[in-house]
Design a protein around this motif. Structure first.
Motif, PDB file in Angstrom:
ATOM      1  N   ALA A  15      -4.826   7.084  11.098  1.00 28.64           N
ATOM      2  CA  ALA A  15      -3.975   7.632  10.045  1.00 28.64           C
ATOM      3  C   ALA A  15      -3.047   6.571   9.495  1.00 28.64           C
ATOM      4  O   ALA A  15      -2.692   5.612  10.181  1.00 28.64           O
ATOM      5  CB  ALA A  15      -3.166   8.802  10.595  1.00 28.64           C
ATOM      6  N   ASP A  16      -2.659   6.766   8.243  1.00 25.84           N
ATOM      7  CA  ASP A  16      -1.590   5.965   7.667  1.00 25.84           C
ATOM      8  C   ASP A  16      -0.269   6.614   8.048  1.00 25.84           C
ATOM      9  O   ASP A  16      -0.190   7.836   8.224  1.00 25.84           O
ATOM     10  CB  ASP A  16      -1.731   5.902   6.147  1.00 25.84           C
ATOM     11  CG  ASP A  16      -3.017   5.203   5.716  1.00 25.84           C
ATOM     12  OD1 ASP A  16      -3.490   4.317   6.457  1.00 25.84           O
ATOM     13  OD2 ASP A  16      -3.544   5.545   4.639  1.00 25.84           O
ATOM     14  N   VAL A  26       5.508   1.595   5.099  1.00 27.34           N
ATOM     15  CA  VAL A  26       4.242   2.299   5.306  1.00 27.34           C
ATOM     16  C   VAL A  26       3.289   1.430   6.105  1.00 27.34           C
ATOM     17  O   VAL A  26       3.092   0.255   5.783  1.00 27.34           O
ATOM     18  CB  VAL A  26       3.581   2.682   3.958  1.00 27.34           C
ATOM     19  CG1 VAL A  26       2.188   3.266   4.184  1.00 27.34           C
ATOM     20  CG2 VAL A  26       4.452   3.666   3.190  1.00 27.34           C
ATOM     21  N   GLN A  28      -0.474   1.076   6.670  1.00 21.73           N
ATOM     22  CA  GLN A  28      -1.708   1.491   6.016  1.00 21.73           C
ATOM     23  C   GLN A  28      -2.817   0.518   6.367  1.00 21.73           C
ATOM     24  O   GLN A  28      -2.673  -0.683   6.169  1.00 21.73           O
ATOM     25  CB  GLN A  28      -1.493   1.537   4.496  1.00 21.73           C
ATOM     26  CG  GLN A  28      -2.666   2.056   3.697  1.00 21.73           C
ATOM     27  CD  GLN A  28      -2.311   2.163   2.216  1.00 21.73           C
ATOM     28  OE1 GLN A  28      -1.361   2.851   1.841  1.00 21.73           O
ATOM     29  NE2 GLN A  28      -3.068   1.470   1.383  1.00 21.73           N
ATOM     30  N   VAL A  89      -0.610   6.311  -0.410  1.00 18.29           N
ATOM     31  CA  VAL A  89      -0.434   7.443   0.506  1.00 18.29           C
ATOM     32  C   VAL A  89       0.001   8.715  -0.211  1.00 18.29           C
ATOM     33  O   VAL A  89       0.071   9.773   0.413  1.00 18.29           O
ATOM     34  CB  VAL A  89       0.591   7.112   1.621  1.00 18.29           C
ATOM     35  CG1 VAL A  89       0.064   5.986   2.506  1.00 18.29           C
ATOM     36  CG2 VAL A  89       1.948   6.761   1.040  1.00 18.29           C
ATOM     37  N   LEU A  99       1.334  14.139   0.229  1.00 17.43           N
ATOM     38  CA  LEU A  99       0.778  13.059   1.031  1.00 17.43           C
ATOM     39  C   LEU A  99      -0.735  13.181   1.090  1.00 17.43           C
ATOM     40  O   LEU A  99      -1.269  14.294   1.190  1.00 17.43           O
ATOM     41  CB  LEU A  99       1.341  13.086   2.451  1.00 17.43           C
ATOM     42  CG  LEU A  99       2.793  12.666   2.662  1.00 17.43           C
ATOM     43  CD1 LEU A  99       3.155  12.802   4.140  1.00 17.43           C
ATOM     44  CD2 LEU A  99       3.044  11.235   2.195  1.00 17.43           C
ATOM     45  N   ARG A 100      -1.394  12.048   1.069  1.00 17.62           N
ATOM     46  CA  ARG A 100      -2.839  12.058   1.206  1.00 17.62           C
ATOM     47  C   ARG A 100      -3.242  12.591   2.578  1.00 17.62           C
ATOM     48  O   ARG A 100      -2.470  12.518   3.547  1.00 17.62           O
ATOM     49  CB  ARG A 100      -3.408  10.643   1.047  1.00 17.62           C
ATOM     50  CG  ARG A 100      -3.323  10.075  -0.345  1.00 17.62           C
ATOM     51  CD  ARG A 100      -4.014   8.731  -0.401  1.00 17.62           C
ATOM     52  NE  ARG A 100      -5.422   8.849  -0.048  1.00 17.62           N
ATOM     53  CZ  ARG A 100      -6.234   7.808   0.136  1.00 17.62           C
ATOM     54  NH1 ARG A 100      -5.762   6.571   0.021  1.00 17.62           N
ATOM     55  NH2 ARG A 100      -7.506   7.993   0.431  1.00 17.62           N
ATOM     56  N   THR A 103      -2.412  11.210   6.468  1.00 20.01           N
ATOM     57  CA  THR A 103      -1.166  10.449   6.402  1.00 20.01           C
ATOM     58  C   THR A 103      -0.098  11.241   7.135  1.00 20.01           C
ATOM     59  O   THR A 103       0.071  12.435   6.894  1.00 20.01           O
ATOM     60  CB  THR A 103      -0.727  10.214   4.946  1.00 20.01           C
ATOM     61  OG1 THR A 103      -1.730   9.470   4.255  1.00 20.01           O
ATOM     62  CG2 THR A 103       0.582   9.439   4.899  1.00 20.01           C
TER      63      THR A 103
END
Length: 249
Positions: A15-16, A26, A28, A89, A99-100, A103
């Motif tokens: 996950a981010d 972040v 990522q 994100v 949020l995606r 994430t």
């Protein structure tokens, strides 16, 4: 200051992670990104909502001065700059921002740990004081928006309750040193919290250190008098008189 990396590393493979404890950033694809200044508030606002956020609500909350059209333009600009910095994100459609999928935030790990302790479902792996307890009061430090202040206090209270529960559970297992450590962490987060001082005193007493238990009470009494102009609760005083003082003499 303890960073939030301790939260994010276990999740990086799947996950981010939006980091909110401290300066927003972040994780990522295993890489740490610094969030551009003009995008931090939008990212934090959406991440703290934990779901879809109406575009008009977000724009009006983050840019309350000026017209609705101006606020909507600011929101579009922030989304564009966030993506332009390589941070992907947030998703949006005509109605909402969110949020995606896959994430999370660094607060998720903290809240899940606290929830397990409070609910009585904690496992042995939860039976320790996390390194990141001191960061609980640092949710978006220096931000004084109402939505930040409310969330900061909510998380802080959850952490304090969890630390007190942890101390009691460890004390019941005769792990007195760890119980004292957990209680002292709660006191460090909120020195004016009576329940944290009482849990600490009880841990000292359970270990057989009556003098330390009495010192804990006296320390809290002095702080309460000086800072709040009040005395410790009747229940705390009765506990001291009935349990600690007869053995301390």
């Amino acid at each position: 200051m303890v960073t939030s990396v301790a939260f994010t590393e276990p999740h990086q493979a799947s996950a981010d992670v939006v980091v909110l404890l401290g300066n927003p950033s972040v994780w990522q694809d295993g890489r740490l990104y610094v969030v551009p200044e003009g995008c931090k508030r939008l990212l934090a606002f959406v991440a703290l909502q934990r779901g879809r956020v109406d575009r008009r609500h977000a724009a009006g909350s983050l840019w309350p001065d000026g017209s609705d059209d101006r606020a909507s333009g600011n929101l579009r600009s922030a989304l564009w700059r966030l993506r332009g910095s390589g941070i992907d994100v947030l998703e949006s459609d005509k109605m909402s921002v969110f949020l995606r999928e896959r994430t999370i935030t660094d607060l998720d790990a903290l809240c899940e740990w606290a929830d397990r302790l409070i609910a009585g479902t904690a496992t042995e792996i939860d039976m320790h004081v996390p390194e990141w307890t001191t960061t609980v009061a640092e949710l978006l430090p220096g931000w004084y928006d109402e939505w930040v202040i409310f969330e900061r206090e909510r998380i802080r209270q959850r952490m304090l309750h969890a630390l007190e529960v942890l101390s009691r559970v460890l004390r019941a297992s005769e792990r007195y040193g760890e119980a004292i450590d957990a209680a002292m962490s709660a006191v460090a987060v909120e020195p004016l919290r009576e329940s944290a001082h009482r849990v600490l005193a009880e841990a000292h007493f359970a270990e057989g250190n009556c003098i330390e238990a009495r010192r804990t009470f006296v320390r809290y009494r002095d702080i309460a008098r000086r800072e709040l102009g009040v005395e410790p609760s009747r229940a705390f005083q009765v506990w001291l008189q009935a349990s600690v003082l007869p053995r301390a003499m």
